[in-house]
Design an enzyme around this catalytic site. Structure first.
Site, short mmCIF file in Angstrom:
data_model
loop_
_atom_site.label_atom_id
_atom_site.label_comp_id
_atom_site.label_asym_id
_atom_site.label_seq_id
_atom_site.Cartn_x
_atom_site.Cartn_y
_atom_site.Cartn_z
CD GLU A 213 -2.79 -0.73 2.67
OE1 GLU A 213 -2.75 0.30 3.40
OE2 GLU A 213 -3.59 -1.55 3.08
CD GLU A 262 -11.38 2.48 2.15
OE1 GLU A 262 -11.96 1.43 2.52
OE2 GLU A 262 -10.18 2.85 2.08
CE LYS A 265 -10.53 2.67 5.71
NZ LYS A 265 -8.94 2.78 5.32
CD GLU A 270 -6.66 5.92 7.59
OE1 GLU A 270 -6.93 5.46 6.51
OE2 GLU A 270 -5.62 5.96 8.24
#
Length: 289
Positions: A213, A262, A265, A270
């Protein structure tokens, strides 16, 4: 990484969670074993492999099985990581899929020393956890998966790190390693080479490191902008084909995080690592050519 049970879309997702090595023509899929499944797989992994790997193996290029993601040595699940890896390895062998490597994805925070890069070493709390895992990887020819985020190193200390260093835009050498005189023009290389040094220090100097990642957020925190995210991702793609100062001369296998933002989250950076917005529109243009 793709998390089970999303296997029906695995091939499509693998092409968008793209391997950033242009020399490799077919993107491979890293399939993640959820942390909550580790205890079960530490007892037996045959059914999991049959349901999530074997039945799709004719259509999906499995680059690696990642048994757990960023498990902390202090987590209750840490005791199950290595036994689960061993069982997944055994189960893959049993269905003639022994060529698929088995690893686990690790946070950079497992290192206790990172500067200079040649002094990289695992912390005293992490070493008892990670060393047996590295021995397993080394004996099985599997890579260590490392999640590398220069963004967080910069965001934790913006007063001491010029943003050009993590964004690959520094015009010259920023750090000269006092241990081996290697020169570093970007923070990504320094972090990866710290991992190489730490791995070598526990007896596996030739172990391959795969960056499972890496990314930069476009909103939600310090220096988290679309322009910075675009700069980082584009420069990362262009950079990794040449390796690092410690391991030069060939591509460094690297995966981008993440495909989409996302929104479930917690609020903050994040939520904003995606190459695409939740509606599927791209935040910025990238190319792998």
């Amino acid at each position: 990484m793709v998390k089970t049970p999303s296997l029906a879309a695995a091939a499509a997702v693998s092409m968008l969670l793209v391997l950033t090595v242009p020399l490799i023509q077919t993107a491979g899929l890293i399939l993640d074993v959820p942390n909550e499944s580790l205890q079960s797989l530490a007892s037996d992994a045959s059914q999991w492999v049959e349901s999530n790997v074997a039945r799709f193996a004719s259509d999906v290029n499995f680059r690696c099985i990642s048994v757990g993601n960023e498990v902390e040595p202090s987590d209750s699940n840490a005791q199950y990581v290595l036994p689960a890896m061993q069982n997944v390895r055994t189960a893959l062998n049993a269905v003639n899929l022994g060529g698929i490597p088995v690893s686990t994805a690790n946070k950079f925070d497992l290192l206790g020393t990172t500067y200079p890069p040649s002094a990289g070493s695992f912390s005293s709390s992490a070493a008892p956890y990670i060393t047996p895992i590295i021995n397993f990887l080394n004996s099985n020819g599997a890579p260590l998966l490392a999640n590398i985020y220069p963004y967080f190193s910069y965001a934790d200390n913006p007063q001491s790190i010029d943003i050009s260093y993590p964004l690959f835009t520094s015009p010259g050498t920023v750090v000269t390693d006092s241990g081996n005189c290697l020169k570093y023009q970007n923070l990504f290389d320094a972090m990866v080479d710290s991992v190489y040094a730490a791995v070598a220090r526990v007896g596996a100097p030739n172990l391959t490191v795969v960056v499972s990642e890496s990314g930069w957020p476009s909103d939600g925190g310090t220096a988290a902008t679309v322009d910075n995210a675009s700069t980082y991702i584009k420069n990362l793609i262009n950079h990794v084909n040449g390796g690092t100062p410690r391991k030069s001369g060939g591509p460094l296998e690297t995966y981008l995080f993440a495909m989409f933002d996302e929104n479930r989250k917690p609020a903050g950076v994040e939520q904003h690592f995606g190459l695409f917005n939740p509606d599927g529109t791209p935040k910025y243009q990238i190319s792998f050519n």
